[in-house]
Every structure is written in C-alpha cells, then in structure tokens.
Design an enzyme around this catalytic site. Structure first.
Site: not given
Ligand code: PMV
Length: 301
Positions: A89, A92, A95, A136
């Site tokens: 988590g 990836s 990225a 991300d």
């Molecule tokens: O599950 P992850 O590490 O991809 O995090 C998602 C975070 C959320 O806020 C729930 C979704 C997003 O795109 O911001």
C-alpha cells in the site's frame, strides 16, 4: 535503441485520508522505496508491457493510452517495471503512472511541466479508479513531505528531512476502491455527520502541518491519534490495525494511525529515538511486519 528509465518514490499518507477525496487537504510523505519504468520504442503491431511487482496493469495501460492520445503518438513501445514497493500500500499505482508518463516524455523528447504531468497522471488514475484525490501522484512527482490541497491540487513542501516514523504492515492488503466506496455510502446516509468529521480532520491536518514544520513530534503523534479516532468513525479501521496501534502506544510511541484507505495495509507511528526498539518489538509481537524504509525523503522526479 534508446532506453529511458525513470524512478518515482512510493508514499505514505500521514493525515487526512478520505477527507481529501472530497476536496479537503491532507499531508503525504514520499518514502525511499522506488518504482522504476524503462521504455524503448518498439517496431511491432502493439505495445509490449511487462510489469513484475505491479499487480494491476490497467494503470500502466491507461497512462500509455492517455499519453498517446494527448500527443497523437502512433508509435508503439516496450515497457518494463521494477518495483521496491511490493504490495504494502505504498502507492505503486500512482508511482507507476507518473513514472510511465515521465519516461515516455523523456523518450520522445517532449517537455512536460510537472503541473501537466500531474494532470495527465491524475486523469489516468481517475479513469481506472473512478474516485481519487491525486495526493499519491503529487508525492511521486515532488517527493519530501507535502501538504496537498484536495480541491486545488496545489502542493506545499513542508520538509525534505526524514520523519521519526515507524511503519508496519498489517499483513493484509487494503482495497482502496472498496474503502472509498464504503465512505461514499456512509456519507450518502449521514452527510452532516461525515462532513463534520471531514472538517475536524482538516483542523488536524492544519495542526499536523505546523507540528511538522516545528519538528514537534509529540504534537504530531497526538494529532495522529485523534485522526485515528475519526477514521474509526468512518469505519475503515480493522481489528489488526487497532491491535498494532494500541501496541505502539503502550510501548511509548507519541501517537499512531492507519495510513491510506484502511481495511489493511500499513500503520504509522511517531516514535522518539529512545523508544524505537520497544515499539518495533511490540509491533512484531502483535503481528506487524516492520518496513525498512525512511519516510519524508523521496527525491523529486
Ligand atoms: O489506500 P491508499 O494508500 O491508496 O490511500 C487512499 C487514500 C484515500 O484518501 C482514501 C483516497 C485518495 O485518493 O485520496
């Protein structure tokens, strides 16, 4: 034949997950684990895509598709990936999308500013995932620890230095799409309550931002604890996550929370140098896998 390789860092969200999907801010940090994408031109009828370490190829395929569409590219490519992010988590999907688009711009000598790189990558992720904030993607492009505005998608660099965080994998991969849907359904049923929770999370994100700037780790831990309470109200935590978090606190962490959509993946704990050993021991004893990584330092793309 020319081969281009681009590496992008993975990420961990420190504060503000879920709320950020609805336009509120969050804080995200890059980690010193990378995903690289190599591309060459290919004289063939179709692209050749080999992605060891990337479970879902649809993100790469969409990134290539969007790139070709945007720049009216008729050529085909060979693409391979190498990942240090595994299935923990660590972002990836984002990225690999960022690295793919960046590698293609380098291969075809297209000048694409980071803002436009973000927009193309975000479009790719949205087409596959439906709902996402893009935090991300920003982490993979800019590195460091950043404050990310879920509405404007603007970023503010808070730090480039290592943060005193311990990261432990719960042993179970979370399903981001399912968790986003869960919160969406909850918000449909109880809009006022959920928006109140999002507003409180936003206050915590703002306090956390100051704490990081001032290196006030006690305060950051406290803010994370409160964020975790709110994530529990959003029903995205699990017994395994709770167990690890309780163990870190008992072992003397400043504070801890899940990181990401929930339902599994990792927990993060703010821990002083003096308490590192005890906290790691407690995490292992309670089923956590300590990830050997540094948070807050991933380089700019
Ligand atoms: O599950 P992850 O590490 O991809 O995090 C998602 C975070 C959320 O806020 C729930 C979704 C997003 O795109 O911001």
């Amino acid at each position: 034949m020319q081969r281009v390789t681009v590496s992008t860092p993975g990420k961990l969200i420190l504060l503000g997950e879920h709320a950020v999907v609805y336009g509120y801010p969050c804080i995200v940090a890059a980690v010193d684990k990378y995903l690289s994408v190599s591309v060459t031109e290919l004289d063939a009828e179709e692209d050749k895509i080999v992605t060891p370490g990337v479970a879902d190829q649809s993100f790469v395929k969409e990134a290539i598709h969007i790139f070709k569409e945007k720049f009216s590219l008729k050529k085909n490519i060979s693409l391979t990936t190498k990942s240090e992010l595994n299935n923990f988590g660590l972002g990836s999907s984002a990225a690999v999308v960022v690295a793919t688009i960046k590698a293609l711009t380098n291969l075809f000598q297209i000048d694409l500013p980071n803002k436009e790189l973000f927009d193309l990558a975000y479009k790719s992720v949205l087409r596959i995932q439906g709902k996402a904030s893009g935090f991300d993607i920003a982490a993979s492009i800019y590195g460091g620890t950043i404050y990310f505005d879920g509405k404007t998608k603007k970023t503010e660099l808070l730090s480039k230095k290592e943060l005193p965080l311990i990261v432990a994998f719960t042993g179970r991969k979370g399903n981001t799409r399912a968790m986003i849907k869960k919160v969406y359904e909850l918000r449909k049923k109880k809009p006022e309550l959920i928006d109140k929770i999002f507003c409180r999370i936003t206050q915590l994100v703002k306090s956390g931002k100051e704490a990081i700037k001032e290196k006030n780790w006690g305060e950051l831990g406290q803010v994370m604890d409160e964020n975790q309470v709110l994530l529990t109200k959003l029903q995205v935590t699990t017994p395994a996550i709770d167990k690890l978090i309780i163990a870190t606190r008992k072992a003397g962490a400043y504070g801890a929370k899940l990181s990401g959509a929930g339902g599994g993946d990792c927990i993060i704990a703010v821990v002083s140098a003096m308490r590192q050993r005890q906290v790691k021991k407690a995490l292992r004893k309670n089923g956590g896998k300590i990830l050997d990584l540094t948070v807050g330092v991933g380089g700019r793309i």
